[in-house]
Design a protein around this motif. Sequence first.
Motif, PDB file in Angstrom:
ATOM      1  N   TYR A  40       0.822  -1.208   0.000  1.00  0.00           N
ATOM      2  CA  TYR A  40       0.000   0.000   0.000  1.00  0.00           C
ATOM      3  C   TYR A  40       0.857   1.260   0.000  1.00  0.00           C
ATOM      4  O   TYR A  40       0.405   2.317  -0.419  1.00  0.00           O
ATOM      5  CB  TYR A  40      -1.001  -0.010   1.166  1.00  0.00           C
ATOM      6  CG  TYR A  40      -0.414   0.435   2.475  1.00  0.00           C
ATOM      7  CD1 TYR A  40       0.297  -0.442   3.283  1.00  0.00           C
ATOM      8  CD2 TYR A  40      -0.548   1.755   2.901  1.00  0.00           C
ATOM      9  CE1 TYR A  40       0.864  -0.015   4.470  1.00  0.00           C
ATOM     10  CE2 TYR A  40       0.014   2.182   4.090  1.00  0.00           C
ATOM     11  CZ  TYR A  40       0.716   1.290   4.874  1.00  0.00           C
ATOM     12  OH  TYR A  40       1.287   1.722   6.043  1.00  0.00           O
ATOM     13  N   THR A 230      -6.035  -3.457  -1.135  1.00  0.00           N
ATOM     14  CA  THR A 230      -6.352  -2.052  -1.428  1.00  0.00           C
ATOM     15  C   THR A 230      -5.498  -1.624  -2.618  1.00  0.00           C
ATOM     16  O   THR A 230      -4.291  -1.856  -2.614  1.00  0.00           O
ATOM     17  CB  THR A 230      -5.990  -1.155  -0.216  1.00  0.00           C
ATOM     18  OG1 THR A 230      -6.650  -1.671   0.929  1.00  0.00           O
ATOM     19  CG2 THR A 230      -6.420   0.283  -0.427  1.00  0.00           C
ATOM     20  N   GLN A 263     -11.050  -0.789  -2.570  1.00  0.00           N
ATOM     21  CA  GLN A 263     -11.112  -2.151  -2.030  1.00  0.00           C
ATOM     22  C   GLN A 263     -12.336  -2.852  -2.587  1.00  0.00           C
ATOM     23  O   GLN A 263     -13.323  -2.187  -2.903  1.00  0.00           O
ATOM     24  CB  GLN A 263     -11.294  -2.100  -0.505  1.00  0.00           C
ATOM     25  CG  GLN A 263     -10.007  -1.964   0.258  1.00  0.00           C
ATOM     26  CD  GLN A 263     -10.163  -2.381   1.710  1.00  0.00           C
ATOM     27  OE1 GLN A 263     -11.250  -2.309   2.265  1.00  0.00           O
ATOM     28  NE2 GLN A 263      -9.076  -2.834   2.310  1.00  0.00           N
TER      29      GLN A 263
END
Length: 266
Positions: A40, A230, A263
Amino acid sequence: MVRKIIVKTILNKHRRDSWFLDDYSLNPYEACAFNCVFCYIRGSKYGRNMQKSLSVKVNACRLLEKEISVRMKREEYGFIIISSSTEAWQRIEEKYKLTRRMLKIIARYKFPVHVLTKSTLVLRDLDVLKEIDRNAFIPQDLRGRINHGVFMTFSLSTLDEHVSKIFEPNAPTPAERLEAMKECRKKGFLTGVAYIPVLPFISDSYEELDEMIKTAKEFGAHYVFVGALTLFGACKEIYTAVLKKHFPELLPKYRRLFRIFNQPSK
Ligand code: SF4
């Protein structure tokens, strides 16, 4: 060539994470040479080339000593997560031993620690972690519910070595991580797996979830966290390029899944 940087703060206080129970985060390095495709932090300024952005926070120990002593005087004990946005036991740690030096400071101030890692190098520091595990002050509101000063959580996204090589190119294999967890369990630590992120259509079938939980248990996990992928910014572009190369048939499904949100919806 690893960059050396000076930072302004090192022990970052935040609202307690309801899963990992950390009140603080500590990142000895900036960016990460494990270079996971789904990481991420690629969504941030380090995005495209995390190996190139890799930096050592050279004043980290001095800062930690200063900041943790203030927290201790105020009795603001809380779990420190190591690490939330880098891998604290990546290869350069063998040379710099920054994480190890910081753990020794934490042990002196008796703060509890949540280790989150993909690395087997963490085994080098079990002596200091054991000291923390035994002596740390657990935050007042968690006393009685948690009787360990250390959580040892190993991060996995798949058990498949081939898939792991694609998505986590420089990290130890899933089997090596599981063996490391087993070793920690043998030494009496509270151990677990962060099955995060689960990779849609790649490692998210019911069978794979079952297999992960069963395997985690076999290798000594007390708990398993399961979390979604994500995708945003550079991370989304890089992940899509990898899909295109290795799983082109999944592209339309991912497009649908991540069309609106970062997501998959629940
Ligand atoms: S090990 Fe963690 S911090 Fe490093 S690239 Fe992978 S997900 Fe990111």
